[in-house]
Design an enzyme around this catalytic site. Structure first.
Site, PDB file in Angstrom:
ATOM      1  CG  ASP A  13      21.958  42.750  19.788  1.00 31.75           C
ATOM      2  OD1 ASP A  13      22.031  43.145  21.333  1.00 31.75           O
ATOM      3  OD2 ASP A  13      21.898  41.814  19.268  1.00 31.75           O
ATOM      4  CB  CYS A  69      53.651  44.718  33.659  1.00 31.21           C
ATOM      5  SG  CYS A  69      51.362  44.294  33.923  1.00 31.21           S
ATOM      6  CB  CYS A  73      55.778  44.779  39.028  1.00 29.56           C
ATOM      7  SG  CYS A  73      54.142  45.314  39.694  1.00 29.56           S
ATOM      8  CB  CYS A  76      48.833  42.479  40.909  1.00 30.31           C
ATOM      9  SG  CYS A  76      49.506  41.941  39.382  1.00 30.31           S
ATOM     10  CB  CYS A  80      45.328  37.327  45.447  1.00 27.73           C
ATOM     11  SG  CYS A  80      44.478  36.541  44.920  1.00 27.73           S
ATOM     12  CB  CYS A  96      38.410  35.500  42.395  1.00 24.80           C
ATOM     13  SG  CYS A  96      37.653  37.721  41.952  1.00 24.80           S
ATOM     14  CB  CYS A 129      37.947  41.950  45.993  1.00 30.76           C
ATOM     15  SG  CYS A 129      39.998  41.540  46.541  1.00 30.76           S
ATOM     16  CB  CYS A 132      45.251  42.143  42.447  1.00 29.12           C
ATOM     17  SG  CYS A 132      43.339  41.789  41.799  1.00 29.12           S
ATOM     18  CB  CYS A 136      47.810  47.774  40.053  1.00 21.21           C
ATOM     19  SG  CYS A 136      48.910  48.293  38.712  1.00 21.21           S
TER      20      CYS A 136
HETATM   21  C1  B12 Z   1      33.397  36.063  34.143  1.00 22.33           C
HETATM   22  C2  B12 Z   1      33.602  37.671  34.223  1.00 22.33           C
HETATM   23  C3  B12 Z   1      34.702  37.754  35.871  1.00 22.33           C
HETATM   24  C4  B12 Z   1      34.984  36.225  37.072  1.00 22.33           C
HETATM   25  C5  B12 Z   1      36.697  35.900  35.963  1.00 22.33           C
HETATM   26  C6  B12 Z   1      37.396  36.892  35.982  1.00 22.33           C
HETATM   27  C7  B12 Z   1      38.368  36.714  35.090  1.00 22.33           C
HETATM   28  N1  B12 Z   1      39.342  37.153  35.112  1.00 22.33           N
HETATM   29  O1  B12 Z   1      38.902  35.285  35.102  1.00 22.33           O
HETATM   30  C8  B12 Z   1      35.048  36.759  38.581  1.00 22.33           C
HETATM   31  C9  B12 Z   1      33.050  36.848  38.381  1.00 22.33           C
HETATM   32  C10 B12 Z   1      36.143  36.080  38.995  1.00 22.33           C
HETATM   33  C11 B12 Z   1      35.329  38.115  37.847  1.00 22.33           C
HETATM   34  C12 B12 Z   1      35.693  39.060  38.807  1.00 22.33           C
HETATM   35  C13 B12 Z   1      35.628  40.579  38.787  1.00 22.33           C
HETATM   36  N2  B12 Z   1      35.734  41.464  37.905  1.00 22.33           N
HETATM   37 CO1  B12 Z   1      34.850  40.273  35.914  1.00 22.33          CO
HETATM   38  N3  B12 Z   1      33.986  39.821  34.183  1.00 22.33           N
HETATM   39  C14 B12 Z   1      33.825  39.050  34.110  1.00 22.33           C
HETATM   40  C15 B12 Z   1      33.193  39.335  32.403  1.00 22.33           C
HETATM   41  C16 B12 Z   1      31.486  39.139  32.850  1.00 22.33           C
HETATM   42  C17 B12 Z   1      33.793  37.830  31.535  1.00 22.33           C
HETATM   43  C18 B12 Z   1      35.239  37.482  31.507  1.00 22.33           C
HETATM   44  C19 B12 Z   1      35.451  35.956  30.963  1.00 22.33           C
HETATM   45  O2  B12 Z   1      35.733  35.247  31.396  1.00 22.33           O
HETATM   46  N4  B12 Z   1      35.733  35.935  29.471  1.00 22.33           N
HETATM   47  C20 B12 Z   1      35.601  35.426  29.057  1.00 22.33           C
HETATM   48  C21 B12 Z   1      37.491  35.495  28.282  1.00 22.33           C
HETATM   49  C22 B12 Z   1      37.587  34.366  27.291  1.00 22.33           C
HETATM   50  O3  B12 Z   1      37.914  35.807  27.714  1.00 22.33           O
HETATM   51  P1  B12 Z   1      38.690  37.630  28.753  1.00 22.33           P
HETATM   52  O4  B12 Z   1      37.808  36.659  30.121  1.00 22.33           O
HETATM   53  O5  B12 Z   1      38.414  38.360  28.140  1.00 22.33           O
HETATM   54  O6  B12 Z   1      40.524  36.738  28.030  1.00 22.33           O
HETATM   55  C23 B12 Z   1      40.775  36.356  27.145  1.00 22.33           C
HETATM   56  C24 B12 Z   1      41.343  38.017  26.690  1.00 22.33           C
HETATM   57  O7  B12 Z   1      41.079  39.150  27.336  1.00 22.33           O
HETATM   58  C25 B12 Z   1      42.455  37.526  26.416  1.00 22.33           C
HETATM   59  N5  B12 Z   1      43.825  37.956  27.563  1.00 22.33           N
HETATM   60  C26 B12 Z   1      43.596  38.460  28.921  1.00 22.33           C
HETATM   61  N6  B12 Z   1      44.558  37.997  29.726  1.00 22.33           N
HETATM   62  C27 B12 Z   1      45.697  38.602  28.343  1.00 22.33           C
HETATM   63  C28 B12 Z   1      47.274  38.809  28.665  1.00 22.33           C
HETATM   64  C29 B12 Z   1      47.698  38.882  27.545  1.00 22.33           C
HETATM   65  C30 B12 Z   1      49.447  39.106  27.601  1.00 22.33           C
HETATM   66  C31 B12 Z   1      47.084  38.653  26.067  1.00 22.33           C
HETATM   67  C32 B12 Z   1      47.898  39.080  25.196  1.00 22.33           C
HETATM   68  C33 B12 Z   1      45.932  38.428  25.782  1.00 22.33           C
HETATM   69  C34 B12 Z   1      44.837  38.472  27.155  1.00 22.33           C
HETATM   70  O8  B12 Z   1      43.002  36.135  26.070  1.00 22.33           O
HETATM   71  C35 B12 Z   1      41.461  35.649  27.193  1.00 22.33           C
HETATM   72  C36 B12 Z   1      41.412  34.168  26.854  1.00 22.33           C
HETATM   73  O9  B12 Z   1      40.891  34.497  25.288  1.00 22.33           O
HETATM   74  C37 B12 Z   1      33.948  40.081  32.047  1.00 22.33           C
HETATM   75  C38 B12 Z   1      32.732  41.108  31.461  1.00 22.33           C
HETATM   76  C39 B12 Z   1      33.088  40.453  29.610  1.00 22.33           C
HETATM   77  N7  B12 Z   1      31.373  40.913  28.771  1.00 22.33           N
HETATM   78  O10 B12 Z   1      34.114  40.393  29.437  1.00 22.33           O
HETATM   79  C40 B12 Z   1      34.070  40.916  33.439  1.00 22.33           C
HETATM   80  C41 B12 Z   1      35.039  41.652  33.977  1.00 22.33           C
HETATM   81  C42 B12 Z   1      36.308  41.141  33.220  1.00 22.33           C
HETATM   82  N8  B12 Z   1      35.426  41.915  35.491  1.00 22.33           N
HETATM   83  C43 B12 Z   1      35.535  43.018  35.905  1.00 22.33           C
HETATM   84  C44 B12 Z   1      36.121  44.149  37.086  1.00 22.33           C
HETATM   85  C45 B12 Z   1      35.831  44.847  37.411  1.00 22.33           C
HETATM   86  C46 B12 Z   1      35.909  43.045  38.392  1.00 22.33           C
HETATM   87  C47 B12 Z   1      35.732  42.561  39.338  1.00 22.33           C
HETATM   88  C48 B12 Z   1      36.929  43.854  39.783  1.00 22.33           C
HETATM   89  C49 B12 Z   1      35.213  42.985  39.808  1.00 22.33           C
HETATM   90  C50 B12 Z   1      35.070  43.171  41.892  1.00 22.33           C
HETATM   91  N9  B12 Z   1      34.894  44.202  41.906  1.00 22.33           N
HETATM   92  O11 B12 Z   1      35.097  42.221  42.982  1.00 22.33           O
HETATM   93  C51 B12 Z   1      36.635  40.759  39.811  1.00 22.33           C
HETATM   94  C52 B12 Z   1      38.053  41.521  39.439  1.00 22.33           C
HETATM   95  C53 B12 Z   1      38.751  40.237  39.525  1.00 22.33           C
HETATM   96  C54 B12 Z   1      39.592  39.590  38.704  1.00 22.33           C
HETATM   97  N10 B12 Z   1      40.517  39.536  38.851  1.00 22.33           N
HETATM   98  O12 B12 Z   1      39.591  39.927  37.005  1.00 22.33           O
HETATM   99  C55 B12 Z   1      36.058  43.810  34.253  1.00 22.33           C
HETATM  100  C56 B12 Z   1      37.554  44.335  34.406  1.00 22.33           C
HETATM  101  C57 B12 Z   1      37.468  45.531  33.795  1.00 22.33           C
HETATM  102  C58 B12 Z   1      38.845  45.948  33.372  1.00 22.33           C
HETATM  103  N11 B12 Z   1      39.204  47.126  33.779  1.00 22.33           N
HETATM  104  O13 B12 Z   1      39.374  44.863  32.790  1.00 22.33           O
HETATM  105  C59 B12 Z   1      35.268  43.070  33.494  1.00 22.33           C
HETATM  106  C60 B12 Z   1      35.945  43.346  31.836  1.00 22.33           C
HETATM  107  C61 B12 Z   1      33.633  43.906  33.649  1.00 22.33           C
HETATM  108  C62 B12 Z   1      33.776  45.215  32.192  1.00 22.33           C
HETATM  109  N12 B12 Z   1      32.731  44.968  31.699  1.00 22.33           N
HETATM  110  O14 B12 Z   1      33.898  46.444  32.566  1.00 22.33           O
HETATM  111  N13 B12 Z   1      34.727  38.465  36.704  1.00 22.33           N
HETATM  112  S1  SF4 Z   2      50.891  45.180  40.305  1.00 25.30           S
HETATM  113 FE1  SF4 Z   2      50.117  46.274  38.064  1.00 25.30          FE
HETATM  114  S2  SF4 Z   2      51.947  46.556  37.370  1.00 25.30           S
HETATM  115 FE2  SF4 Z   2      52.429  45.115  39.031  1.00 25.30          FE
HETATM  116  S3  SF4 Z   2      52.399  43.325  37.540  1.00 25.30           S
HETATM  117 FE3  SF4 Z   2      50.289  43.386  38.305  1.00 25.30          FE
HETATM  118  S4  SF4 Z   2      49.307  44.354  36.648  1.00 25.30           S
HETATM  119 FE4  SF4 Z   2      51.357  44.611  36.446  1.00 25.30          FE
HETATM  120  S1  SF4 Z   3      39.525  40.790  43.326  1.00 21.33           S
HETATM  121 FE1  SF4 Z   3      41.554  39.769  42.292  1.00 21.33          FE
HETATM  122  S2  SF4 Z   3      43.040  40.657  44.773  1.00 21.33           S
HETATM  123 FE2  SF4 Z   3      40.490  39.774  44.796  1.00 21.33          FE
HETATM  124  S3  SF4 Z   3      40.719  37.970  45.089  1.00 21.33           S
HETATM  125 FE3  SF4 Z   3      40.177  38.851  43.226  1.00 21.33          FE
HETATM  126  S4  SF4 Z   3      42.084  37.838  41.834  1.00 21.33           S
HETATM  127 FE4  SF4 Z   3      42.743  38.378  44.293  1.00 21.33          FE
END
Ligand code: B12
Ligand code: SF4
Ligand code: SF4
Length: 188
Positions: A13, A69, A73, A76, A80, A96, A129, A132, A136
């Site tokens: 699924d 990381c 550093c 990122c 922003c 964001c 955007c 960030c 990196c």
């Molecule tokens: C909602 C969402 C957004 C929201 C909020 C983003 C956020 N960072 O919270 C908004 C609209 C702002 C957004 C924007 C973007 N997004 Co977006 N988004 C999503 C989505 C649909 C859900 C994320 C979410 O909230 N999940 C629920 C929470 C509970 O889970 P989580 O975010 O993964 O976080 C958990 C874990 O990852 C963990 N965790 C997080 N950080 C850490 C650190 C440590 C040390 C540990 C141990 C655990 C841990 O704990 C968190 C809580 O449980 C996902 C797709 C998906 N199905 O996951 C894409 C996703 C995260 N997005 C993605 C992308 C590319 C973007 C953008 C770059 C798009 C763009 N070009 O503008 C931007 C970047 C923003 C950013 N800095 O993250 C990609 C990221 C790919 C990657 N390599 O990480 C995803 C995964 C989509 C995909 N299928 O590829 N997004």
């Molecule tokens: S810029 Fe990249 S290496 Fe530096 S803190 Fe952010 S995610 Fe980590």
């Molecule tokens: S994608 Fe990254 S740099 Fe751009 S607004 Fe969102 S958190 Fe900030």
């Protein structure tokens, strides 16, 4: 991958929503950056994650719920423009530009007007955007590599100038993906 799993008797699924980055780290495929992105070792964060939910238990990999990381550093966070990454691993989605550019839709029940203070910081970033990720150091190698041109992207890029987007008709937007865009756009 889906075919591979189905051929081995799994029901697959793709519609069930899964926190993708969490799942990727649990599977041992990625670690976390302070910008909240999932990082693949030696590749960086410019990876899209697909999750498939299946009805069988597989052998587990070693999870990598880790951050690689450099300790000091914060490139990122400093890059922003809106302060959305307010501390390592913590992001305020409403600040964001990704959220402001495309999540503000009535169907999401989110106010459609972009707050004035955010608008000023968007510049010409009308769809998402990547600042960030671009800042990196773990992505620099990838960003500097010469990739073959993508014919489709090259073609639509010419049409997506701000001047051309302003008079775009409303019914252009709901059209999903690929050739639809090009065909539709050529039509007006
Ligand atoms: C909602 C969402 C957004 C929201 C909020 C983003 C956020 N960072 O919270 C908004 C609209 C702002 C957004 C924007 C973007 N997004 Co977006 N988004 C999503 C989505 C649909 C859900 C994320 C979410 O909230 N999940 C629920 C929470 C509970 O889970 P989580 O975010 O993964 O976080 C958990 C874990 O990852 C963990 N965790 C997080 N950080 C850490 C650190 C440590 C040390 C540990 C141990 C655990 C841990 O704990 C968190 C809580 O449980 C996902 C797709 C998906 N199905 O996951 C894409 C996703 C995260 N997005 C993605 C992308 C590319 C973007 C953008 C770059 C798009 C763009 N070009 O503008 C931007 C970047 C923003 C950013 N800095 O993250 C990609 C990221 C790919 C990657 N390599 O990480 C995803 C995964 C989509 C995909 N299928 O590829 N997004
Ligand atoms: S810029 Fe990249 S290496 Fe530096 S803190 Fe952010 S995610 Fe980590
Ligand atoms: S994608 Fe990254 S740099 Fe751009 S607004 Fe969102 S958190 Fe900030």
């Amino acid at each position: 991958m889906e075919e591979f799993l189905v051929a081995r008797g799994c029901n697959v699924d793709r519609q069930i929503k899964v926190p993708a980055r969490w799942a990727a780290a649990k599977s041992g495929a990625t670690t976390f950056g302070k910008n909240t992105f999932a990082y693949v070792e030696g590749i960086g964060s410019f990876v899209v994650i697909y999750t498939l939910v299946i009805d069988q238990e597989l052998e587990y990999n070693q999870p990598t719920m880790d951050c690689h990381c450099p300790p000091h550093c914060r490139a990122c966070i400093d890059a922003c423009p809106t302060g959305a990454i307010y501390e390592p691993f913590k992001l305020d989605p409403e600040r964001c530009l990704g959220f402001n550019a495309w999540m503000r839709q009535e169907k999401n029940r989110i106010p459609t007007v972009i707050p004035k203070e955010i608008r000023a910081k968007m510049g010409t970033r009308v769809h998402g955007c990547d600042l960030c990720q671009e800042a990196c150091p773990k992505n620099h190698q990838k960003l500097q590599s010469h990739l073959p041109e993508d014919e489709f992207l090259e073609e639509i890029a010419m049409n997506f100038t701000l001047a051309k987007m302003l008079p775009m008709p409303e019914d252009f937007f709901p059209q999903e993906r690929s050739t639809h865009y090009v065909q539709l756009y050529r039509g007006f």
